[in-house]
Design an enzyme around this catalytic site. Structure first.
Site, PDB file in Angstrom:
ATOM      1  N   CYS A 111       0.846  -1.211   0.000  1.00  0.00           N
ATOM      2  CA  CYS A 111       0.000   0.000   0.000  1.00  0.00           C
ATOM      3  C   CYS A 111       0.872   1.250   0.000  1.00  0.00           C
ATOM      4  CB  CYS A 111      -0.930  -0.031   1.215  1.00  0.00           C
ATOM      5  SG  CYS A 111      -1.817   1.511   1.514  1.00  0.00           S
ATOM      6  N   CYS A 170      -0.042   3.974   2.519  1.00  0.00           N
ATOM      7  CA  CYS A 170       0.360   3.563   3.864  1.00  0.00           C
ATOM      8  C   CYS A 170       1.798   3.999   4.151  1.00  0.00           C
ATOM      9  CB  CYS A 170       0.251   2.051   4.021  1.00  0.00           C
ATOM     10  SG  CYS A 170      -1.421   1.389   3.846  1.00  0.00           S
TER      11      CYS A 170
END
Length: 324
Positions: A79, A82
């Site tokens: 991700c 993230c």
């Protein structure tokens, strides 16, 4: 493993009086038990950021949340957002010095926890306070908004549950050297002047971009943060039909977009408390994405007025009460 005292069907509302009362009682009992055993020892800075899995969730999150708010960062290695958000949360966990603990949960390795919290996408950030869970935000939010959310969290944790955080000792994290202070790239006089000129010319999009250019290098630049909030507000109200907006807001109290537009007009017109009150009420009666949209707009308007303004302080407390 089913966490106790937590509804995992999606949004969890801490405003329920019974649930909050039970949670507070359990937190107080936990603190009493700890005091009998000599109190909770100070922790090292490294203990403020922990990796949590399903097996340790009850111990590391639920039980710990009776002493200190636990912020949960749902993330994954693949991700990209993230990778932007997680370092900010980790740095803030250290900066807040024990006012909250950050629990990092890898969703690939902990699918059950992801499902129980109703996580629809990552990054997703939740909090657990005295055994009660609530969503904070989803996506790589700006640091200023993250700080405001955390400030509200620790304020409510203290006022509603008596959680003042945990003591942190002064020893350095093993294996790490003290970080050198980050110096902003500045000066930004030219960029800030360009933003002001764009505002004067009615080029709100140009002003927004100029302020963002400053914040890319210096995210804490207060002048750019304030200017960006003002430019975005002016850009939003520029094409509005004030009479139509106010009629739509009055006729449809549940229309979130109408309430947001009316709040913008209130603020531009100098009716600051009306704008804040409208959005606090919108947050109170909505849920899910609508609630988060209204909350984020209110935080943006706080930026326009200024964090130290007594009207902002009052509205921030009102927001915390309807959220938690």
């Amino acid at each position: 493993m089913q966490p106790r005292n937590m509804s995992m069907s999606g949004v969890v509302d801490l405003a329920a009086v019974k649930a909050a009362g039970e949670a507070k009682a359990k937190a107080e009992q936990a603190r009493t038990d700890a005091a009998r055993q000599g109190g909770t020892p100070a922790v090292s800075p490294s203990a403020l950021v922990i990796d949590v899995d399903e097996a340790g969730f009850e111990r590391d999150v639920l039980q710990r949340s009776t002493e200190v708010p636990v912020v949960i960062d749902f993330w994954a290695e693949w991700c990209q957002p993230c990778k932007q958000l997680s370092p900010v949360l980790e740095r803030l966990a250290t900066e807040y010095n024990g006012r909250f603990v950050l629990a990092k949960i890898d969703v690939d390795a902990n699918q059950l926890l992801m499902q129980q919290f109703g996580v629809q996408g990552i990054p997703a950030v939740f909090a657990v306070v005295a055994g009660q869970a609530l969503p904070l935000f989803q996506g790589a939010a700006p640091e200023a908004q993250i700080r405001q959310t955390l400030d509200q969290l620790v304020q409510v944790a203290e006022e509603r549950f008596g959680l003042t955080g945990i003591a942190v000792d002064g020893e350095a994290v093993p294996g790490e050297q003290p970080a050198a202070p980050v110096q902003p790239a500045g000066p930004y006089d030219a960029l800030l002047e360009a933003a002001v000129q764009a505002l004067d010319a009615g080029d709100f999009a140009g002003a927004v971009q100029a302020y963002k250019n400053v914040l890319v290098d210096d995210p804490t630049n207060s002048e750019a943060t304030l200017g960006l909030a003002q430019a975005e507000l002016l850009g939003r109200v520029g094409g509005l039909d004030a009479q139509a907006v106010r009629k739509a807001a009055a006729d449809n109290p549940s229309d979130v977009r109408a309430q947001l537009e009316a709040a913008d007009l209130d603020l531009v017109g100098g009716h600051v408390e009306d704008a804040f009150g409208r959005l606090v009420e919108t947050v109170r009666r909505t849920a899910g994405d609508d609630r988060n949209t209204a909350r984020l707009r209110l935080l943006e308007l706080f930026e326009v007025v200024g964090a130290d303004d007594p009207r902002v302080v009052k509205a921030r407390g009102a927001l915390a009460r309807v959220l938690f």
